[in-house]
Design a protein around this motif. Structure first.
Motif, short mmCIF file in Angstrom:
data_model
loop_
_atom_site.label_atom_id
_atom_site.label_comp_id
_atom_site.label_asym_id
_atom_site.label_seq_id
_atom_site.Cartn_x
_atom_site.Cartn_y
_atom_site.Cartn_z
N ALA A 154 -21.33 -6.94 -61.17
CA ALA A 154 -21.91 -7.89 -62.13
C ALA A 154 -21.23 -9.26 -62.03
N ALA A 155 -19.92 -9.26 -61.85
CA ALA A 155 -19.20 -10.53 -61.73
C ALA A 155 -19.53 -11.25 -60.43
N SER A 156 -19.75 -10.50 -59.37
CA SER A 156 -20.08 -11.13 -58.08
C SER A 156 -21.38 -11.89 -58.16
N ILE A 157 -22.31 -11.43 -58.96
CA ILE A 157 -23.60 -12.11 -59.11
C ILE A 157 -23.39 -13.53 -59.64
N VAL A 158 -22.49 -13.68 -60.58
CA VAL A 158 -22.22 -14.98 -61.18
C VAL A 158 -21.59 -15.92 -60.15
N SER A 159 -20.73 -15.39 -59.32
CA SER A 159 -20.01 -16.20 -58.34
C SER A 159 -20.96 -16.94 -57.41
N GLY A 160 -21.99 -16.26 -56.91
CA GLY A 160 -22.89 -16.89 -55.96
C GLY A 160 -23.74 -17.99 -56.56
N ASP A 356 -36.25 -24.36 -59.05
CA ASP A 356 -36.09 -25.75 -58.62
C ASP A 356 -36.91 -26.70 -59.49
N ARG A 357 -38.07 -26.25 -59.92
CA ARG A 357 -38.90 -27.09 -60.78
C ARG A 357 -38.18 -27.40 -62.09
N PHE A 358 -37.39 -26.43 -62.56
CA PHE A 358 -36.62 -26.65 -63.79
C PHE A 358 -35.21 -27.17 -63.50
N ARG A 359 -34.96 -27.51 -62.24
CA ARG A 359 -33.68 -28.09 -61.80
C ARG A 359 -32.50 -27.16 -62.10
N ILE A 360 -32.75 -25.88 -61.90
CA ILE A 360 -31.69 -24.88 -62.02
C ILE A 360 -31.22 -24.55 -60.62
N ASP A 361 -30.01 -24.94 -60.30
CA ASP A 361 -29.49 -24.80 -58.94
C ASP A 361 -28.76 -23.46 -58.80
N ASP A 362 -29.40 -22.54 -58.11
CA ASP A 362 -28.84 -21.21 -57.85
C ASP A 362 -28.60 -21.12 -56.34
N VAL A 363 -27.35 -21.24 -55.93
CA VAL A 363 -27.02 -21.42 -54.52
C VAL A 363 -27.50 -20.26 -53.66
N VAL A 364 -27.30 -19.03 -54.10
CA VAL A 364 -27.63 -17.87 -53.27
C VAL A 364 -28.91 -17.16 -53.71
N GLY A 365 -29.58 -17.65 -54.75
CA GLY A 365 -30.78 -16.98 -55.22
C GLY A 365 -30.51 -15.75 -56.06
N ALA A 366 -29.37 -15.70 -56.72
CA ALA A 366 -28.99 -14.50 -57.47
C ALA A 366 -29.83 -14.29 -58.73
N ILE A 367 -30.31 -15.36 -59.34
CA ILE A 367 -31.10 -15.21 -60.57
C ILE A 367 -32.43 -14.52 -60.28
N PRO A 368 -33.21 -14.96 -59.27
CA PRO A 368 -34.42 -14.19 -58.94
C PRO A 368 -34.13 -12.76 -58.50
N VAL A 369 -33.09 -12.58 -57.68
CA VAL A 369 -32.79 -11.27 -57.12
C VAL A 369 -32.31 -10.30 -58.19
N HIS A 370 -31.33 -10.70 -58.97
CA HIS A 370 -30.68 -9.76 -59.88
C HIS A 370 -31.26 -9.79 -61.29
#
Length: 451
Positions: A154-160, A356-370
């Protein structure tokens, strides 16, 4: 005459000895049988055998999930720019270690010991003394180890998600709170026998309990932290920031895929019967099919939408398929498992541009994935598991989301107001390897400092 006498006497003695030996055979046979029985190996009882195999399942599953820490490290190292690689590697080994310590100090007891419906007790956890055999259906220490490696995930998800612009120590402080308190408290609601478990909420291996919890915490941090410099233009345009090494990202994905067999398979929690072994085999097969479904769905959809295949979407398609099947990897048939994973892959391809439309920068795509694929996987459980209901699943999703997002947002806000969250613009430009770590992953790439 004397010779004849000695011969006769000798023959008589031999006859007596032979007769005595014959008479003594039953006694000798009885003693030999007893000695052989004592020397023979003592076969374990059915209960002992189940204990051994259950414990072995936890240990093997645990070190496979622990290996996922390496997968996250490699995935993130490949997805960030070369000037930030050492920082991501440092965060991953640090968060894994902090998670282990915090889950021993307070986490396990909060999650499993004397749960009152909402959380357990607040003290360090211990296990029986060395050599203790009577521990129930499995070794207590093996259970602690298996549950501990989940919290590190769970913590690794936040890191990315927050890579390339967050300071090291505020991030690690958040990991302390997440792994010691937030995750264990919410985990007790279901896996500790708490109120959601009583309601009938189903989450076999943690699509919501692990992955969405990590995703909600990452989303809260991303909102307060802001995007990387140069990611979004003033007119709303999106500037792609490519990662440094797709080979590492692919290696990380395969390591995660391998570790997931421990993640889902060992969540059967028993290997003491033929039925358990059969179920674990089915879980392995469904887990693999779902990941493959996510890959193929992302592969086809990116070709259709962008006229070229984006490897980052395909890698995340595999992970989204794995997350999607994690809520219920046992009851789906093969086709259903493929479909569940494929929808996860579609979610990734469609929601990354939405962030991206909401300008939420998720470097590794963890929010869609997890987060999002985790919600999907949890919501779809009743279609294959008759013990689940859509009502209980929705309540669980909302409960985990509201609690985790609210608490994470508060913790991130406190950290931003006190020690600060973000590095300076100059430090971000030079890279966090220089600013925060002091050891560059690729020191020969001098140009990386000014990218």
């Amino acid at each position: 005459m004397k010779l004849s006498h000695h011969v006769t006497a000798r023959r008589a003695s031999l006859g007596i000895l032979a007769a005595g030996a014959f008479l003594a055979l039953p006694a000798f046979a009885q003693e030999a049988t007893q000695e052989a029985a004592e020397a023979a190996p003592q076969f374990a009882s059915a209960a002992d055998t189940a204990f051994i195999f259950n414990t072995l399942l936890f240990l093997i599953g645990g070190f496979l999930v622990m290996w996922m820490a390496a997968g996250f490290a490699m995935l993130e190292a490949g997805m960030v720019r070369s000037k930030n690689v050492s920082m991501q590697l440092l965060k991953n080994i640090s968060l894994y270690s902090i998670a282990g310590l915090m889950f021993w100090l307070v986490g396990y007891s909060l999650m499993y010991v004397d749960v009152n419906g909402y959380f357990g007790t607040l003290w360090p956890y211990s296990w029986p003394a060395a050599g203790t055999a009577n521990e129930g259906d499995y070794s207590v220490a093996s259970d602690w180890f298996f549950q501990m490696v989940f919290v590190a995930t769970a913590a690794s998800i936040v890191s990315g998600t927050l890579a390339e612009r967050i300071k090291l120590w505020p991030f690690l402080i958040f990991v302390v709170v997440l792994t010691g308190f937030m995750y264990p408290i919410t985990g007790s609601w279901k896996w500790g026998g708490g109120w959601l478990d009583g309601m009938g909420f189903q989450d076999f291996a943690g699509s919501t309990i692990v992955h969405s919890v990590g995703g909600w915490a990452a989303l809260a941090g991303a909102l307060l932290l802001g995007a990387r410099k140069g990611k979004y233009g003033t007119g709303g345009e999106v500037q792609p920031i490519p990662g440094s090494n797709m080979a590492l990202a692919t290696l990380g994905t395969f390591i995660l895929w391998l570790g997931w067999f421990g993640f889902n398979g060992a969540s059967q929690l028993a290997l003491g019967s033929n039925a358990d072994a059969s179920d674990i085999s089915r879980i392995f097969a469904n887990t693999n099919l779902a990941a493959a479904g996510g890959v193929v769905a992302a592969l086809i959809l990116t070709q259709l939408l962008y006229k070229k295949v984006d490897i980052t979407f395909v890698l995340n398609g595999a992970l989204a398929g794995l997350v999607s099947i994690t809520a219920e990897p046992l009851t789906p048939g093969p086709f259903a498992a493929i479909l569940i994973g494929a929808v996860g892959g579609v979610i990734v391809v469609l929601t990354v541009p939405l962030l991206d439309r909401f300008r939420i920068d998720d470097v590794v795509g963890a929010i869609p994935v997890h987060l999002l694929a985790g919600i999907w996987g949890t919501l779809v459980v009743p279609l294959t598991n008759a013990d689940a209901s859509f009502g209980a699943q929705i309540v669980g999703i909302l409960a985990y989301g509201i609690f985790t997002f609210a608490v994470a947002l508060a913790v991130w806000a406190i950290l931003r107001a006190t020690v600060g969250l973000r590095v300076s613009d100059e430090e971000e430009m030079n890279g966090l390897d220089v600013a925060e770590v002091g050891v560059e992953a690729y020191p020969e790439f001098i140009a990386s400092r000014v990218r």
